[in-house]
Scaffold this motif. Structure first.
Motif, PDB file in Angstrom:
ATOM      1  N   GLU A   2      -4.541 -66.622  20.588  1.00 40.36           N
ATOM      2  CA  GLU A   2      -5.539 -67.102  21.554  1.00 40.36           C
ATOM      3  C   GLU A   2      -6.864 -67.409  20.860  1.00 40.36           C
ATOM      4  O   GLU A   2      -7.491 -68.428  21.130  1.00 40.36           O
ATOM      5  CB  GLU A   2      -5.754 -66.078  22.673  1.00 40.36           C
ATOM      6  CG  GLU A   2      -4.651 -66.066  23.699  1.00 40.36           C
ATOM      7  CD  GLU A   2      -4.457 -67.414  24.384  1.00 40.36           C
ATOM      8  OE1 GLU A   2      -5.446 -68.070  24.760  1.00 40.36           O
ATOM      9  OE2 GLU A   2      -3.289 -67.821  24.525  1.00 40.36           O
ATOM     10  N   GLU A   3      -7.297 -66.529  19.962  1.00 42.19           N
ATOM     11  CA  GLU A   3      -8.557 -66.754  19.255  1.00 42.19           C
ATOM     12  C   GLU A   3      -8.461 -67.982  18.352  1.00 42.19           C
ATOM     13  O   GLU A   3      -9.395 -68.769  18.251  1.00 42.19           O
ATOM     14  CB  GLU A   3      -8.934 -65.524  18.430  1.00 42.19           C
ATOM     15  CG  GLU A   3     -10.314 -65.601  17.821  1.00 42.19           C
ATOM     16  CD  GLU A   3     -11.439 -65.639  18.850  1.00 42.19           C
ATOM     17  OE1 GLU A   3     -12.515 -66.166  18.517  1.00 42.19           O
ATOM     18  OE2 GLU A   3     -11.255 -65.145  19.983  1.00 42.19           O
ATOM     19  N   MET A   4      -7.303 -68.170  17.716  1.00 36.76           N
ATOM     20  CA  MET A   4      -7.115 -69.303  16.821  1.00 36.76           C
ATOM     21  C   MET A   4      -7.185 -70.622  17.584  1.00 36.76           C
ATOM     22  O   MET A   4      -7.613 -71.641  17.042  1.00 36.76           O
ATOM     23  CB  MET A   4      -5.756 -69.176  16.124  1.00 36.76           C
ATOM     24  CG  MET A   4      -5.542 -70.189  15.047  1.00 36.76           C
ATOM     25  SD  MET A   4      -4.075 -69.847  14.072  1.00 36.76           S
ATOM     26  CE  MET A   4      -2.792 -70.348  15.195  1.00 36.76           C
ATOM     27  N   LEU A   5      -6.794 -70.612  18.861  1.00 37.66           N
ATOM     28  CA  LEU A   5      -6.787 -71.829  19.667  1.00 37.66           C
ATOM     29  C   LEU A   5      -7.996 -71.943  20.593  1.00 37.66           C
ATOM     30  O   LEU A   5      -8.055 -72.832  21.432  1.00 37.66           O
ATOM     31  CB  LEU A   5      -5.496 -71.902  20.482  1.00 37.66           C
ATOM     32  CG  LEU A   5      -4.220 -72.004  19.642  1.00 37.66           C
ATOM     33  CD1 LEU A   5      -2.990 -71.946  20.525  1.00 37.66           C
ATOM     34  CD2 LEU A   5      -4.217 -73.251  18.785  1.00 37.66           C
ATOM     35  N   THR A   6      -8.960 -71.057  20.432  1.00 32.82           N
ATOM     36  CA  THR A   6     -10.188 -71.126  21.210  1.00 32.82           C
ATOM     37  C   THR A   6     -11.175 -72.036  20.489  1.00 32.82           C
ATOM     38  O   THR A   6     -11.486 -71.821  19.315  1.00 32.82           O
ATOM     39  CB  THR A   6     -10.807 -69.723  21.388  1.00 32.82           C
ATOM     40  OG1 THR A   6      -9.874 -68.899  22.083  1.00 32.82           O
ATOM     41  CG2 THR A   6     -12.114 -69.789  22.151  1.00 32.82           C
ATOM     42  N   VAL A   7     -11.631 -73.071  21.164  1.00 31.78           N
ATOM     43  CA  VAL A   7     -12.576 -74.010  20.548  1.00 31.78           C
ATOM     44  C   VAL A   7     -13.865 -73.285  20.215  1.00 31.78           C
ATOM     45  O   VAL A   7     -14.493 -72.669  21.076  1.00 31.78           O
ATOM     46  CB  VAL A   7     -12.820 -75.215  21.483  1.00 31.78           C
ATOM     47  CG1 VAL A   7     -13.905 -76.117  20.923  1.00 31.78           C
ATOM     48  CG2 VAL A   7     -11.528 -75.990  21.695  1.00 31.78           C
ATOM     49  N   GLN A   8     -14.246 -73.332  18.956  1.00 37.21           N
ATOM     50  CA  GLN A   8     -15.453 -72.680  18.461  1.00 37.21           C
ATOM     51  C   GLN A   8     -16.648 -73.637  18.401  1.00 37.21           C
ATOM     52  O   GLN A   8     -17.784 -73.206  18.531  1.00 37.21           O
ATOM     53  CB  GLN A   8     -15.198 -72.107  17.052  1.00 37.21           C
ATOM     54  CG  GLN A   8     -13.985 -71.214  16.947  1.00 37.21           C
ATOM     55  CD  GLN A   8     -14.155 -69.884  17.668  1.00 37.21           C
ATOM     56  OE1 GLN A   8     -15.219 -69.299  17.655  1.00 37.21           O
ATOM     57  NE2 GLN A   8     -13.088 -69.418  18.301  1.00 37.21           N
ATOM     58  N   LEU A   9     -16.378 -74.900  18.162  1.00 31.34           N
ATOM     59  CA  LEU A   9     -17.419 -75.926  18.076  1.00 31.34           C
ATOM     60  C   LEU A   9     -17.124 -77.011  19.105  1.00 31.34           C
ATOM     61  O   LEU A   9     -16.414 -77.973  18.836  1.00 31.34           O
ATOM     62  CB  LEU A   9     -17.465 -76.529  16.668  1.00 31.34           C
ATOM     63  CG  LEU A   9     -17.723 -75.539  15.522  1.00 31.34           C
ATOM     64  CD1 LEU A   9     -17.539 -76.216  14.175  1.00 31.34           C
ATOM     65  CD2 LEU A   9     -19.119 -74.955  15.647  1.00 31.34           C
ATOM     66  N   PRO A  10     -17.658 -76.865  20.316  1.00 29.05           N
ATOM     67  CA  PRO A  10     -17.321 -77.789  21.408  1.00 29.05           C
ATOM     68  C   PRO A  10     -17.625 -79.259  21.135  1.00 29.05           C
ATOM     69  O   PRO A  10     -16.936 -80.137  21.647  1.00 29.05           O
ATOM     70  CB  PRO A  10     -18.161 -77.274  22.577  1.00 29.05           C
ATOM     71  CG  PRO A  10     -18.486 -75.867  22.240  1.00 29.05           C
ATOM     72  CD  PRO A  10     -18.555 -75.806  20.741  1.00 29.05           C
ATOM     73  N   ASP A  11     -18.624 -79.554  20.311  1.00 32.78           N
ATOM     74  CA  ASP A  11     -18.982 -80.951  20.070  1.00 32.78           C
ATOM     75  C   ASP A  11     -17.864 -81.748  19.414  1.00 32.78           C
ATOM     76  O   ASP A  11     -17.746 -82.949  19.620  1.00 32.78           O
ATOM     77  CB  ASP A  11     -20.241 -81.050  19.207  1.00 32.78           C
ATOM     78  CG  ASP A  11     -21.480 -80.615  19.966  1.00 32.78           C
ATOM     79  OD1 ASP A  11     -21.433 -80.558  21.215  1.00 32.78           O
ATOM     80  OD2 ASP A  11     -22.496 -80.323  19.313  1.00 32.78           O
ATOM     81  N   ASN A  12     -17.036 -81.084  18.598  1.00 35.62           N
ATOM     82  CA  ASN A  12     -15.946 -81.809  17.942  1.00 35.62           C
ATOM     83  C   ASN A  12     -14.576 -81.191  18.189  1.00 35.62           C
ATOM     84  O   ASN A  12     -13.598 -81.585  17.566  1.00 35.62           O
ATOM     85  CB  ASN A  12     -16.206 -81.962  16.443  1.00 35.62           C
ATOM     86  CG  ASN A  12     -16.231 -80.632  15.715  1.00 35.62           C
ATOM     87  OD1 ASN A  12     -15.968 -79.586  16.289  1.00 35.62           O
ATOM     88  ND2 ASN A  12     -16.554 -80.673  14.443  1.00 35.62           N
ATOM     89  N   GLN A  14     -13.399 -78.278  17.437  1.00 36.20           N
ATOM     90  CA  GLN A  14     -12.902 -77.462  16.335  1.00 36.20           C
ATOM     91  C   GLN A  14     -12.675 -76.018  16.755  1.00 36.20           C
ATOM     92  O   GLN A  14     -13.568 -75.357  17.250  1.00 36.20           O
ATOM     93  CB  GLN A  14     -13.885 -77.487  15.163  1.00 36.20           C
ATOM     94  CG  GLN A  14     -13.415 -76.751  13.945  1.00 36.20           C
ATOM     95  CD  GLN A  14     -12.292 -77.466  13.219  1.00 36.20           C
ATOM     96  OE1 GLN A  14     -12.363 -78.662  13.001  1.00 36.20           O
ATOM     97  NE2 GLN A  14     -11.270 -76.744  12.865  1.00 36.20           N
ATOM     98  N   ALA A  15     -11.446 -75.558  16.558  1.00 39.62           N
ATOM     99  CA  ALA A  15     -11.107 -74.142  16.717  1.00 39.62           C
ATOM    100  C   ALA A  15     -11.026 -73.562  15.305  1.00 39.62           C
ATOM    101  O   ALA A  15     -11.543 -74.158  14.365  1.00 39.62           O
ATOM    102  CB  ALA A  15      -9.786 -74.002  17.470  1.00 39.62           C
ATOM    103  N   LEU A  16     -10.402 -72.418  15.140  1.00 44.87           N
ATOM    104  CA  LEU A  16     -10.207 -71.863  13.804  1.00 44.87           C
ATOM    105  C   LEU A  16      -9.043 -72.600  13.148  1.00 44.87           C
ATOM    106  O   LEU A  16      -7.915 -72.539  13.629  1.00 44.87           O
ATOM    107  CB  LEU A  16      -9.905 -70.365  13.878  1.00 44.87           C
ATOM    108  CG  LEU A  16     -10.993 -69.508  14.516  1.00 44.87           C
ATOM    109  CD1 LEU A  16     -10.539 -68.063  14.616  1.00 44.87           C
ATOM    110  CD2 LEU A  16     -12.289 -69.604  13.736  1.00 44.87           C
TER     111      LEU A  16
END
Length: 81
Positions: A2-12, A14-16
Motif C-alpha cells: 500500500e505504501e509503495m503504491l501511495t502517490v508521494q508527489l501528486p504533481d507528477n 510519483q509513488a515509491l
C-alpha cells in the motif's frame, strides 16, 4: 505494498519507485526506463490486475508508436493484437 503504491508527489503521480498514470480514464501504476537502443515499460491496473510489460529494441520513434498502440488496446478492452 500500500505504501509503495501511495502517490508521494501528486504533481507528477510519483509513488515509491512506481508512478501513476491514466490510461482510458483508469489509473495504472508502473515504471519505464531504457538505454541506447532499448526501452522498457510496465504498467498495471490495481482494480483487476490487468497490465502489460514491453521490452523494445528500437529508436525512440518506434518506442512511442508501440507504447501508444498498447495503451490504445487497453482503452478499448482488447486483449490480443
Amino acid at each position: 505494498v500500500e505504501e509503495m503504491l501511495t502517490v508521494q508527489l501528486p504533481d507528477n503521480g510519483q509513488a515509491l519507485i512506481w508512478y501513476s498514470t491514466e490510461i482510458g480514464g483508469q489509473p495504472y501504476f508502473g515504471h519505464d526506463g531504457g538505454d541506447v537502443g532499448v526501452a522498457t515499460e510496465m504498467f498495471f491496473r490495481r482494480s483487476d490486475g490487468l497490465g502489460y510489460a514491453l521490452w523494445m529494441n528500437s529508436d525512440p520513434r518506434g518506442w512511442t508508436h508501440v507504447i501508444n498502440v498498447t495503451r490504445a488496446l487497453l482503452e478499448t478492452g482488447e486483449t490480443e493484437f
